[in-house]
Design an enzyme around this catalytic site. Structure first.
Site, PDB file in Angstrom:
ATOM      1  N   ARG A  44      32.053  16.987 -14.592  1.00  0.00           N
ATOM      2  CA  ARG A  44      32.877  16.558 -16.058  1.00  0.00           C
ATOM      3  C   ARG A  44      32.327  15.300 -16.248  1.00  0.00           C
ATOM      4  O   ARG A  44      31.919  14.403 -15.657  1.00  0.00           O
ATOM      5  CB  ARG A  44      34.109  17.110 -16.095  1.00  0.00           C
ATOM      6  CG  ARG A  44      35.177  16.886 -15.003  1.00  0.00           C
ATOM      7  CD  ARG A  44      35.320  15.530 -14.479  1.00  0.00           C
ATOM      8  NE  ARG A  44      35.629  14.502 -15.359  1.00  0.00           N
ATOM      9  CZ  ARG A  44      35.201  13.419 -15.518  1.00  0.00           C
ATOM     10  NH1 ARG A  44      34.695  12.620 -14.367  1.00  0.00           N
ATOM     11  NH2 ARG A  44      35.516  12.416 -16.526  1.00  0.00           N
ATOM     12  N   GLY A  45      32.700  15.049 -17.623  1.00  0.00           N
ATOM     13  CA  GLY A  45      32.169  13.648 -18.334  1.00  0.00           C
ATOM     14  C   GLY A  45      31.092  14.030 -19.050  1.00  0.00           C
ATOM     15  O   GLY A  45      29.997  14.749 -18.621  1.00  0.00           O
ATOM     16  N   ALA A  46      30.974  13.426 -20.231  1.00  0.00           N
ATOM     17  CA  ALA A  46      29.956  13.712 -21.255  1.00  0.00           C
ATOM     18  C   ALA A  46      28.486  13.612 -20.730  1.00  0.00           C
ATOM     19  O   ALA A  46      27.699  14.551 -20.473  1.00  0.00           O
ATOM     20  CB  ALA A  46      30.063  12.800 -22.424  1.00  0.00           C
ATOM     21  N   ARG A  78      30.729  23.886 -22.648  1.00  0.00           N
ATOM     22  CA  ARG A  78      32.008  22.992 -23.166  1.00  0.00           C
ATOM     23  C   ARG A  78      31.750  22.690 -24.458  1.00  0.00           C
ATOM     24  O   ARG A  78      30.419  22.372 -24.789  1.00  0.00           O
ATOM     25  CB  ARG A  78      32.013  21.902 -22.189  1.00  0.00           C
ATOM     26  CG  ARG A  78      32.898  22.330 -20.852  1.00  0.00           C
ATOM     27  CD  ARG A  78      33.476  21.076 -20.000  1.00  0.00           C
ATOM     28  NE  ARG A  78      34.736  20.697 -20.578  1.00  0.00           N
ATOM     29  CZ  ARG A  78      35.408  19.616 -20.397  1.00  0.00           C
ATOM     30  NH1 ARG A  78      34.851  18.868 -19.326  1.00  0.00           N
ATOM     31  NH2 ARG A  78      36.525  19.096 -20.767  1.00  0.00           N
ATOM     32  N   GLN A 180      42.160  12.780 -14.317  1.00  0.00           N
ATOM     33  CA  GLN A 180      40.897  12.072 -14.242  1.00  0.00           C
ATOM     34  C   GLN A 180      41.030  10.725 -13.850  1.00  0.00           C
ATOM     35  O   GLN A 180      40.363  10.137 -13.055  1.00  0.00           O
ATOM     36  CB  GLN A 180      40.070  12.223 -15.305  1.00  0.00           C
ATOM     37  CG  GLN A 180      39.535  13.478 -15.766  1.00  0.00           C
ATOM     38  CD  GLN A 180      40.290  14.434 -16.503  1.00  0.00           C
ATOM     39  OE1 GLN A 180      41.569  14.039 -16.685  1.00  0.00           O
ATOM     40  NE2 GLN A 180      39.684  15.435 -17.377  1.00  0.00           N
ATOM     41  N   ASP A 221      32.991  11.282 -25.955  1.00  0.00           N
ATOM     42  CA  ASP A 221      32.499  12.489 -25.865  1.00  0.00           C
ATOM     43  C   ASP A 221      31.618  12.670 -27.056  1.00  0.00           C
ATOM     44  O   ASP A 221      30.426  13.400 -26.946  1.00  0.00           O
ATOM     45  CB  ASP A 221      33.401  13.702 -25.701  1.00  0.00           C
ATOM     46  CG  ASP A 221      33.777  13.715 -24.316  1.00  0.00           C
ATOM     47  OD1 ASP A 221      34.873  12.766 -24.034  1.00  0.00           O
ATOM     48  OD2 ASP A 221      33.258  14.444 -23.474  1.00  0.00           O
ATOM     49  N   ASN A 231      37.336  11.309 -27.688  1.00  0.00           N
ATOM     50  CA  ASN A 231      37.379  11.244 -26.296  1.00  0.00           C
ATOM     51  C   ASN A 231      38.532  11.843 -25.829  1.00  0.00           C
ATOM     52  O   ASN A 231      39.411  12.600 -26.444  1.00  0.00           O
ATOM     53  CB  ASN A 231      37.520   9.731 -25.974  1.00  0.00           C
ATOM     54  CG  ASN A 231      37.106   9.147 -24.456  1.00  0.00           C
ATOM     55  OD1 ASN A 231      36.341   9.878 -23.894  1.00  0.00           O
ATOM     56  ND2 ASN A 231      38.124   8.423 -23.835  1.00  0.00           N
ATOM     57  N   LYS A 232      38.762  11.932 -24.526  1.00  0.00           N
ATOM     58  CA  LYS A 232      40.105  12.447 -23.659  1.00  0.00           C
ATOM     59  C   LYS A 232      40.987  12.399 -24.653  1.00  0.00           C
ATOM     60  O   LYS A 232      41.591  11.238 -25.027  1.00  0.00           O
ATOM     61  CB  LYS A 232      40.096  11.899 -22.359  1.00  0.00           C
ATOM     62  CG  LYS A 232      41.291  12.597 -21.407  1.00  0.00           C
ATOM     63  CD  LYS A 232      41.145  14.215 -21.453  1.00  0.00           C
ATOM     64  CE  LYS A 232      39.724  14.636 -21.054  1.00  0.00           C
ATOM     65  NZ  LYS A 232      39.518  16.274 -21.276  1.00  0.00           N
TER      66      LYS A 232
HETATM   67  O1  MRU Z   1      37.490  16.585 -19.813  1.00  0.00           O
HETATM   68  P1  MRU Z   1      36.347  15.531 -19.203  1.00  0.00           P
HETATM   69  O2  MRU Z   1      37.057  15.198 -17.760  1.00  0.00           O
HETATM   70  O3  MRU Z   1      35.048  15.952 -19.220  1.00  0.00           O
HETATM   71  O4  MRU Z   1      36.614  14.459 -20.140  1.00  0.00           O
HETATM   72  C1  MRU Z   1      35.790  13.200 -20.051  1.00  0.00           C
HETATM   73  C2  MRU Z   1      36.170  12.267 -21.098  1.00  0.00           C
HETATM   74  O5  MRU Z   1      36.812  12.371 -21.975  1.00  0.00           O
HETATM   75  C3  MRU Z   1      35.248  10.779 -20.765  1.00  0.00           C
HETATM   76  O6  MRU Z   1      36.010   9.793 -21.151  1.00  0.00           O
HETATM   77  C4  MRU Z   1      33.895  10.941 -21.486  1.00  0.00           C
HETATM   78  O7  MRU Z   1      33.507  12.238 -21.340  1.00  0.00           O
HETATM   79  C5  MRU Z   1      33.160   9.769 -21.291  1.00  0.00           C
HETATM   80  S1  MRU Z   1      32.633  10.002 -19.660  1.00  0.00           S
HETATM   81  C6  MRU Z   1      31.425   8.611 -19.496  1.00  0.00           C
END
Ligand code: MRU
Length: 325
Positions: A44-46, A78, A180, A221, A231-232
């Site tokens: 996970r993570g963009a 996603r 996370q 994201d 973002n999250k």
């Molecule tokens: O649901 P996730 O864990 O994929 O969400 C991740 C985030 O919101 C991060 O802050 C974002 O993707 C940036 S990662 C460099």
């Protein structure tokens, strides 16, 4: 230890769902495996899901599958992080230029991965230059090595601050419900020997009011042309609080996170996930059986609450226009 590893035409992913307790790996042999790993949050993570999708399309070329169908499969895994679409488009361009030779696809995916780490290091230096004396940073979710090809975006800035002797401490929001922050950011900070404390998501205002937080830095994201940023979930609350307490709020993200086809954040698709991720902790229900749950994965922080965007091109401010910004 690499968390995204291409080996013998297979993709080996560290299973981020199991961290920090267990270091386990999932091997993806087909684009379907790759899409499932993204959907189920093995990775996970963009930026990390963009890189993973690129490897998935290299696999599609090697296995001589329907490339366009696999592009769609991965795009559907996603919805919110635009890096996924960016990586798929780059692999599509690669097909158009190279007439489908699979070696080129593998080389392109490896290059996307390599560039991401390089950009993060550059971002780290730009971000560290924002501060002249040691600071305490609050971050949310995980925008670290695990969320990217390596080094991290927001956590990359934190690493660079630490390396320059300009970091006092990091507050890591635990980031309900997937944790996370508690599981992954704290894991990375502990490994790097960076002083930190994990706090519950509702503690930020308390520490800001006490003057203990000098700046907030998170990843992103998707960033729209006017600076509105997905973002999250929980990020927007931090930006509102930071404005109230006159604390700078920065986003650190590579240019592949910017979606200039959107004038504002209104059009950003926001992921909603299943009830169980919120209603259960360690397999035990914490919500009455007949209570519905709203599980929104991301929120959109208005661009005017963001002090600056740390990118591989430098510190940018909206409106964002072209690739040459
Ligand atoms: O649901 P996730 O864990 O994929 O969400 C991740 C985030 O919101 C991060 O802050 C974002 O993707 C940036 S990662 C460099």
């Amino acid at each position: 230890m690499e968390h995204i590893l291409w080996k013998n035409d297979e993709l080996i992913l560290m299973d981020q769902r199991k961290l920090p307790g267990e270091t386990a790996f999932v091997t993806c042999k087909t684009p379907d495996d790759v899409a499932a790993a993204i959907r189920n949050m093995v990775v996970r993570g963009a930026p990390a899901i963009g890189i993973t999708a690129a490897y998935g399309l290299a696999m599609s070329a090697i296995l001589k599958r329907d490339f366009d169908a696999d592009c769609q499969l991965l795009l559907d895994s996603r919805p919110t992080a635009v890096n996924l679409r960016w990586a798929v488009e780059r692999m599509r361009d690669c097909r158009n230029k190279n007439h489908g030779k699979s070696d080129f696809f593998v080389a392109e995916a490896i290059e996307i991965h390599r560039e991401d780490i390089e950009m993060n290091r550059r971002m780290g230096e730009f971000g560290a230059s924002l501060f002249s004396k040691p600071v305490t940073i609050l971050t949310h979710c995980n925008a670290g090595a695990l969320a990217t090809g390596g080094y991290g975006t927001a956590l990359g800035v934190i690493r660079s601050l630490f390396n320059h002797g300009k970091l006092k401490e990091v507050f890591a929001d635990e980031t309900r419900p997937y944790l996370q922050g508690a599981r992954l950011t704290a894991f990375e900070l502990a490994k790097a020997g960076i002083p930190h404390r994990v706090i519950t998501d509702n503690s930020a205002g308390y520490f800001m009011a006490k003057g203990e937080i000098d700046a907030v830095i998170t990843g992103a994201d998707r960033v729209a042309a006017n600076g509105d940023t997905a973002n999250k979930i929980g990020t927007m609350m931090l930006a509102v609080l930071a404005r109230h307490f006159e604390i700078p709020f920065y986003i650190a993200a590579p240019w592949s996170t910017f979606d200039l086809s959107l004038a504002s954040g209104v059009g950003i698709p926001i992921e909603e996930r299943g009830r169980d991720e919120v209603a259960f902790i360690n397999g035990k229900s914490i919500v009455p059986d007949n209570s519905p749950v709203a599980h929104i994965g991301f929120d959109v922080t208005p661009g005017n609450l963001i002090s600056g965007f740390v990118t591989e091109k430098g510190i940018l401010h909206p409106p964002f226009r072209t690739d040459s910004d």
